[in-house]
Structures are given as C-alpha cells and as structure tokens.
Design an enzyme around this catalytic site. Structure first.
Site, PDB file in Angstrom:
ATOM      1  N   CYS A   5      -7.949 -27.317 -49.543  1.00 37.12           N
ATOM      2  CA  CYS A   5      -6.558 -27.027 -49.877  1.00 37.12           C
ATOM      3  C   CYS A   5      -5.586 -27.846 -49.041  1.00 37.12           C
ATOM      4  O   CYS A   5      -5.898 -28.264 -47.928  1.00 37.12           O
ATOM      5  CB  CYS A   5      -6.261 -25.542 -49.672  1.00 37.12           C
ATOM      6  SG  CYS A   5      -7.309 -24.454 -50.650  1.00 37.12           S
ATOM      7  N   ASN A 106      -4.853 -22.488 -46.106  1.00 39.66           N
ATOM      8  CA  ASN A 106      -5.932 -23.469 -46.110  1.00 39.66           C
ATOM      9  C   ASN A 106      -6.982 -23.000 -45.119  1.00 39.66           C
ATOM     10  O   ASN A 106      -6.705 -22.842 -43.938  1.00 39.66           O
ATOM     11  CB  ASN A 106      -5.390 -24.849 -45.723  1.00 39.66           C
ATOM     12  CG  ASN A 106      -6.470 -25.891 -45.495  1.00 39.66           C
ATOM     13  OD1 ASN A 106      -6.298 -26.810 -44.716  1.00 39.66           O
ATOM     14  ND2 ASN A 106      -7.584 -25.769 -46.186  1.00 39.66           N
ATOM     15  N   GLY A 107      -8.204 -22.784 -45.596  1.00 37.37           N
ATOM     16  CA  GLY A 107      -9.282 -22.364 -44.716  1.00 37.37           C
ATOM     17  C   GLY A 107     -10.109 -21.251 -45.337  1.00 37.37           C
ATOM     18  O   GLY A 107      -9.845 -20.800 -46.447  1.00 37.37           O
ATOM     19  N   CYS A 242     -12.038 -29.282 -37.077  1.00 40.03           N
ATOM     20  CA  CYS A 242     -13.050 -29.764 -38.020  1.00 40.03           C
ATOM     21  C   CYS A 242     -13.143 -31.283 -37.987  1.00 40.03           C
ATOM     22  O   CYS A 242     -12.217 -31.986 -38.399  1.00 40.03           O
ATOM     23  CB  CYS A 242     -12.711 -29.306 -39.434  1.00 40.03           C
ATOM     24  SG  CYS A 242     -13.836 -29.961 -40.690  1.00 40.03           S
ATOM     25  N   SER A 289     -13.742 -43.394 -49.133  1.00 41.51           N
ATOM     26  CA  SER A 289     -13.867 -42.989 -47.731  1.00 41.51           C
ATOM     27  C   SER A 289     -14.743 -43.915 -46.911  1.00 41.51           C
ATOM     28  O   SER A 289     -14.714 -43.867 -45.684  1.00 41.51           O
ATOM     29  CB  SER A 289     -14.401 -41.560 -47.643  1.00 41.51           C
ATOM     30  OG  SER A 289     -15.593 -41.424 -48.391  1.00 41.51           O
ATOM     31  N   ASP A 351     -21.241 -45.617 -46.270  1.00 48.22           N
ATOM     32  CA  ASP A 351     -20.726 -44.399 -46.901  1.00 48.22           C
ATOM     33  C   ASP A 351     -20.444 -43.378 -45.810  1.00 48.22           C
ATOM     34  O   ASP A 351     -20.921 -43.514 -44.676  1.00 48.22           O
ATOM     35  CB  ASP A 351     -21.735 -43.844 -47.908  1.00 48.22           C
ATOM     36  CG  ASP A 351     -21.067 -42.989 -48.983  1.00 48.22           C
ATOM     37  OD1 ASP A 351     -19.857 -42.742 -48.879  1.00 48.22           O
ATOM     38  OD2 ASP A 351     -21.770 -42.566 -49.927  1.00 48.22           O
ATOM     39  N   ASP A 352     -19.658 -42.339 -46.154  1.00 46.42           N
ATOM     40  CA  ASP A 352     -19.265 -41.363 -45.137  1.00 46.42           C
ATOM     41  C   ASP A 352     -20.336 -40.326 -44.856  1.00 46.42           C
ATOM     42  O   ASP A 352     -20.415 -39.778 -43.754  1.00 46.42           O
ATOM     43  CB  ASP A 352     -17.962 -40.658 -45.560  1.00 46.42           C
ATOM     44  CG  ASP A 352     -18.137 -39.891 -46.857  1.00 46.42           C
ATOM     45  OD1 ASP A 352     -18.575 -38.741 -46.818  1.00 46.42           O
ATOM     46  OD2 ASP A 352     -17.833 -40.460 -47.925  1.00 46.42           O
ATOM     47  N   CYS A 388     -21.053 -25.333 -44.163  1.00 47.56           N
ATOM     48  CA  CYS A 388     -19.808 -24.950 -43.493  1.00 47.56           C
ATOM     49  C   CYS A 388     -19.313 -23.639 -44.085  1.00 47.56           C
ATOM     50  O   CYS A 388     -19.380 -23.424 -45.291  1.00 47.56           O
ATOM     51  CB  CYS A 388     -18.753 -26.038 -43.683  1.00 47.56           C
ATOM     52  SG  CYS A 388     -17.141 -25.598 -42.993  1.00 47.56           S
ATOM     53  N   CYS A 439     -15.403 -28.831 -34.016  1.00 48.44           N
ATOM     54  CA  CYS A 439     -16.511 -28.109 -34.628  1.00 48.44           C
ATOM     55  C   CYS A 439     -17.467 -29.139 -35.221  1.00 48.44           C
ATOM     56  O   CYS A 439     -17.073 -29.945 -36.065  1.00 48.44           O
ATOM     57  CB  CYS A 439     -16.011 -27.175 -35.731  1.00 48.44           C
ATOM     58  SG  CYS A 439     -17.341 -26.342 -36.631  1.00 48.44           S
ATOM     59  N   CYS A 442     -21.784 -28.502 -38.853  1.00 51.08           N
ATOM     60  CA  CYS A 442     -22.490 -29.056 -40.014  1.00 51.08           C
ATOM     61  C   CYS A 442     -23.554 -30.069 -39.595  1.00 51.08           C
ATOM     62  O   CYS A 442     -24.437 -30.414 -40.385  1.00 51.08           O
ATOM     63  CB  CYS A 442     -21.516 -29.677 -41.007  1.00 51.08           C
ATOM     64  SG  CYS A 442     -20.336 -30.826 -40.289  1.00 51.08           S
TER      65      CYS A 442
END
Length: 462
Positions: A5, A106-107, A242, A289, A351-352, A388, A439, A442
C-alpha cells in the site's frame, strides 16, 4: 511478491484532493488494486474510492466533488483481507458518537485476528476483512476522553506494522509503529504539512521533504500547528525497518529511512560484483528493479551494461493467462530480449530476488533462445527463505525455493551457468546499516515481533 500500500495526506490546502490524487499517482507502484481519497472541509468528511489504478478511479468530476482543505489517500494491494470486497478499499471512513474519522493504513498487524475476535465478542460489527478496520474499532471503542488519547490507547494494543494517517474534521495525524517497519515521510508544500509513504510523491507536487516520521512517533497537525509525541513504551521496541523496501518496493528516485534508494541499490550491485565476479561480455538487468544494481555491477566489474531485456509497461494485472500449453507466453508478454545484443555473448543477468524460481528459469531459457552463449544469474539480495507477516505478500515457506534448496540446486533448476546472491552482510553494508536497524526476517527467519502460530498456519492456507 506483491506490492502492498501507499498512503498520502495533506493539511490545510485549497487543492487538497487534487494534490492527494497526484501523490497517489506517484505511489501507484505500491498498490494497483484500488484507490481512494477522503477529504474534509472542517465540518464533514466526504470520500470516493473504487477498484483500479488512480488514473481510472479518479476523473475530473469525482475530484471536483471532493471539496475541502485536508485530505488523505490510499493505494491498495491486499496483503490482508479479500481483494474483491469494496468494503476493504481505503481510506476507511466512519461516523461515531464524536463525529467522523478516516484512516489510511500501510502494513500488517500480526495480532489483528486476536483483536478482531475480542471486538466481535464485545459487539463490534465489521464490514470488511482487513486488519485496518480493527484499528478503527479500537479507536471508537476506547473509553478515553480526548481523540488523541483514544488513538494512543488503540495504537498501544497493536503488534506489527503500521504507517498510518488518521483524519478528523479538525486534525490530521500521522503515526508509525514502534518498530518502524514501513516508511513514512513528512514534508511541506507552501505552508501545508504533507505526508507520504515515499518522497517521490513530494517531488511530483513540488513539496519539500523535511524528515521521516520516526518509529513510534505520532505527529499531530491541528490549527495550523505541528506537534509530536512518542507512543508510550515504544522505546523498548527494536528498530526493524523493512530492508525489502530498498531491494524492490520503493521507487529508485525516493528517499526512505533517510537514504537514497538509488544509491543503495547501486551499491548492492557493486558489492555483488565483488562477491561474485565472472568473466562475461555484457551485464543486463531484469527490468525494472534490476536496472540500478546492474549499473553498479557493471561499473564495479568493468563489464559493459546493456538493456538486453525490454519490458512492456502496458501489461496490467488483468492480462488473461494462456492455456497450459502456452504457459511461457506470460513472461514473454512482459519481457522481450534483443537478439542482436545477446547472440554469442556471455551474459550476467541481474535481478532483485528469486521467489519460486519459475520466472527466472523462463527468462534464462528466453535469453538462450535469443542466442546467449552463457547466462550467469546474479541476485541483488540474499536468498529469500522465510515469509513476511508485516505487509509484504510473500508465498508460504514451502513455495520459496531457497527455503528447501541450496544455491547449487537452484542454479540447476533455473538452468543458469552460475548463480550468486548478495550476502546478508553485503546488503547491510550497502545500506550503511546493521541488523539493529533493519528487519531481515525474510532472509534469516529472525522475526522482530513474535508471530502467533495461528497466523503462521493461516498463511499456509492462502
């Protein structure tokens, strides 16, 4: 992985709705499912929201009806709640005993289910299924006297991620969870305070970036004055911003967590080149990205950079998937190689991340079909091994290829000549940060907030 978001708010501006529209337009990458704007003229809150992109939801007629001087807006990509319910579109606007309020969130809250069940036992009736609606009920049901006290009472019960904008007829309030998972920036436009998930929204409207809203901070704008306070107990929480915002989600022209996304991503590429060098003829990114880290990899390694894959930016989320026998066409609709660049060349592809591995394999096959002699895959983040629970809609752990397979096995699966991931230490070095600031759950499974077992089990069923 899915976007989540974007939120935007502006206080005391005659063009509040229009600036919010522009702010959401700049934040479109954070959510492409639905959009909404709520605005107040000091006496009542009006709003408009619908499914779709910002440009399709808001036309000149709908914006003209949103009259007022203070507004908040929201782009949504569902990480919690059914995506097809109009009741889940934000901002959420309610009327209660003391007036109206609107929120944009958002979250993800890890204790939302527990709170919702308790509220329902006490008689609360929910219209939608989002954890954001839980926040509204907590505010309204608080027995505190003043609105700010009610909000603090509600926020003190939340566990997890929230960057939040709350609007009444008189106030605009911005709040960020004590761990600081999601970004939230504060700026100024001709004397009007503005807030946004990323600074790229400020750039579009000509606002000046002032600073980030701090983890655990509540910023109150009322009667033209800006004040700030800390959520009680927030100093006990470990800062856990994050890091995937830098890797993928934020726009490269934004500043988040006090740093340039572009510079951090380029440093990802530079460090990746030092950690996993290879003899090759070209460095190419998987757009979009992968572009900036590929530039960093190219500059550090001295291998020329080229756009060997071209992305079709007009592919929407409604693209009809082909029959199974045509399954590879989905990637080809989005990405197309340039054979004249690739034929007979040794290619480094940046790539990301790799999630399930199937898309990477299709891209590598496509590059070989276009004539690439060798394809070496380099990833500008560590292996994603854990889901996540704080606002990124990742697959369950059993669907994350790195949770079950070694780098060598993944390399074989995606059919690359070699595979290298940026190390966790290299990633943190690029942000000039440490495990104490970000954080990284992940990648290492170390969640900064305890995740209830029922939430973990529930996520496996999605």
């Amino acid at each position: 992985m899915k976007e989540y978001c974007g939120i935007f708010g502006i206080y005391d501006n005659p063009n509040a709705a229009y600036y919010t529209y522009l702010g959401l337009y700049a934040l479109q990458h954070r959510g492409q499912e639905s959009a909404g704007i709520a605005v107040t003229d000091g006496k009542r809150i009006t709003y408009y929201r619908d499914f779709g992109l910002v440009s399709s939801v808001f036309k000149s007629d709908s914006l003209k009806k949103l009259t007022g001087h203070t507004a908040i807006g929201h782009n949504r990509y569902s990480t919690s709640g059914a995506s097809d319910s109009p009741d889940n579109i934000q901002p959420i606007v309610v009327s209660y005993k003391y007036g109206q309020l609107a929120i944009a969130h958002n979250g993800n809250l890890v204790n939302a289910l527990e709170l919702r069940e308790k509220l329902e036992e006490e008689g609360s009736i929910f219209r939608g299924t989002t954890d954001s609606e839980v926040i509204v009920h907590l505010i309204v049901k608080s027995r505190k006297k003043k609105f700010l006290e009610k909000l603090i009472d509600a926020l003190s019960k939340l566990k997890g991620a929230y960057s939040l904008l709350v609007m009444t007829n008189k106030k605009l309030i911005a709040a960020r969870d004590p761990w600081g998972f999601r970004p939230l920036c504060m700026g100024e436009l001709n004397g009007s305070p503005v807030f946004a998930s990323e600074t790229c929204a400020f750039d579009l409207i000509g606002a000046r970036y002032i600073r980030d809203v701090e983890p655990g901070e509540i910023v109150v704008v009322e009667n033209g004055k800006v004040s700030s306070l800390r959520l009680p107990g927030s100093e006990k929480c470990k800062k856990s911003q994050c890091i995937f915002e830098f890797i993928y989600f934020a726009r490269p022209d934004s500043r988040i967590f006090g740093k340039s996304v572009y510079e951090v991503r380029k440093e990802f590429g530079r460090i990746l080149a030092r950690e996993y060098p290879v003899e090759a003829d070209l460095v190419i990114p998987v757009p979009d990205s992968g572009v900036v880290p590929a530039l960093g990899y190219s500059q550090e390694s001295g291998i020329p950079f080229e756009m060997g894959l071209i992305r079709n930016h007009y592919v929407g989320r409604t693209f009809i998937k082909p029959e199974q026998k045509m399954r590879d066409i989905g990637v080809k609709v989005k990405l197309n190689p340039i054979p004249e660049l690739l034929k007979g060349k040794r290619i480094v592809v940046i790539d990301d991340s790799i999630v399930r591995g199937t898309t990477s394999r299709k891209i590598i096959r496509m590059l070989r079909e276009a004539g690439a002699k060798e394809v070496h895959m380099r990833i500008s983040s560590p292996p994603t091994k854990w889901p996540c629970y704080f606002g990124i809609d990742t697959p369950t752990r059993d669907q994350l290829i790195a949770s079950s397979y070694s780098v060598e096995e993944i390399c074989k699966f995606i059919e690359a000549d070699s595979l290298g991931y940026l190390s966790l230490e290299g990633m943190l070095e690029a942000t000039c940060g440490s495990r104490e600031e970000f954080c990284t759950a992940c990648f290492d499974g170390k969640y900064p907030v305890d995740v209830p077992e029922r939430i973990v089990e529930q996520s496996k069923k999605k």
